[in-house]
Design a protein around this motif. Structure first.
Motif, PDB file in Angstrom:
ATOM      1  N   THR A   7       0.833  -1.201   0.000  1.00 50.34           N
ATOM      2  CA  THR A   7       0.000   0.000   0.000  1.00 50.34           C
ATOM      3  C   THR A   7       0.870   1.255   0.000  1.00 50.34           C
ATOM      4  O   THR A   7       1.983   1.253   0.523  1.00 50.34           O
ATOM      5  N   VAL A  84      -3.436  -2.626   3.375  1.00 53.77           N
ATOM      6  CA  VAL A  84      -4.287  -1.467   3.090  1.00 53.77           C
ATOM      7  C   VAL A  84      -5.201  -1.198   4.277  1.00 53.77           C
ATOM      8  O   VAL A  84      -5.268  -0.092   4.800  1.00 53.77           O
ATOM      9  N   SER A 120      -3.533   5.063   0.640  1.00 55.54           N
ATOM     10  CA  SER A 120      -4.404   4.628  -0.448  1.00 55.54           C
ATOM     11  C   SER A 120      -5.766   4.208   0.082  1.00 55.54           C
ATOM     12  O   SER A 120      -5.895   3.629   1.159  1.00 55.54           O
ATOM     13  N   ASP A 122      -8.966   2.166   0.703  1.00 57.28           N
ATOM     14  CA  ASP A 122      -9.233   0.724   0.772  1.00 57.28           C
ATOM     15  C   ASP A 122     -10.514   0.330   0.051  1.00 57.28           C
ATOM     16  O   ASP A 122     -10.792  -0.842  -0.131  1.00 57.28           O
ATOM     17  N   ASN A 128      -4.177   1.566  -4.851  1.00 54.63           N
ATOM     18  CA  ASN A 128      -2.804   1.237  -4.455  1.00 54.63           C
ATOM     19  C   ASN A 128      -1.871   1.176  -5.637  1.00 54.63           C
ATOM     20  O   ASN A 128      -0.826   1.832  -5.647  1.00 54.63           O
TER      21      ASN A 128
END
Length: 154
Positions: A7, A84, A120, A122, A128
């Motif tokens: 991530t 993540v 990033s 999720d 990502n």
């Protein structure tokens, strides 16, 4: 067993100016996430606009771009099981006022526009890969074995 994933995370200019890079990285490493890429950099206008592209039509787009280009950032890629989700939980809510104590934003942030860190999304499965590729070339990410992995995961 959960999936190992990577991530993208960034300490924003306010976090850099406040000397929080080490604290933020340490929190992730203490949790067991592995740093596989890191870069201290100044984001230019083009990269900022690409990074925040999904917000281009929103009224706060120019402010996002102006802020993220206002000073250096520390961009990184972390790896681990459910990385993540782990990172998003550790960061806290986007608005620090809604973030629980113990989260990065809950402990260090006071203002929505100065919330120390970006991670990033999720909920967007492509976020990502897109963000990692914006900030890192493949050869800048290191595959390595962390000696305590057997103590972190079954």
């Amino acid at each position: 067993m959960a999936d190992t994933e990577r991530t993208f995370v960034m300490v924003k200019p306010d976090g850099v100016q406040r000397g929080l890079i080490g604290d933020v990285v340490s929190r992730f490493e203490d949790r067991g996430l592995k740093l596989v890429g890191g870069k201290f950099m100044q984001i230019d206008q083009e990269l900022a606009e690409d990074h925040y592209g999904e917000h281009e039509d929103k009224p706060f787009f120019d402010d996002l771009v102006d802020f993220i280009t206002s000073g250096p950032v520390f961009a990184m890629v972390l790896e681990g099981q459910d990385a993540v989700s782990q990172v998003r939980t550790m960061m806290g809510e986007t608005d620090p006022a809604e973030s629980a104590p113990g989260t990065i934003r809950g402990d260090y942030g006071l203002d929505l526009g100065r919330n120390v860190i970006h991670g990033s999304d999720d909920e967007d499965p492509g976020a990502n890969e897109r963000e990692i590729s914006l900030f890192f070339d493949d050869d800048e990410l290191v595959d390595w074995d962390q000696i305590d992995e057997t103590w972190l995961y079954e």
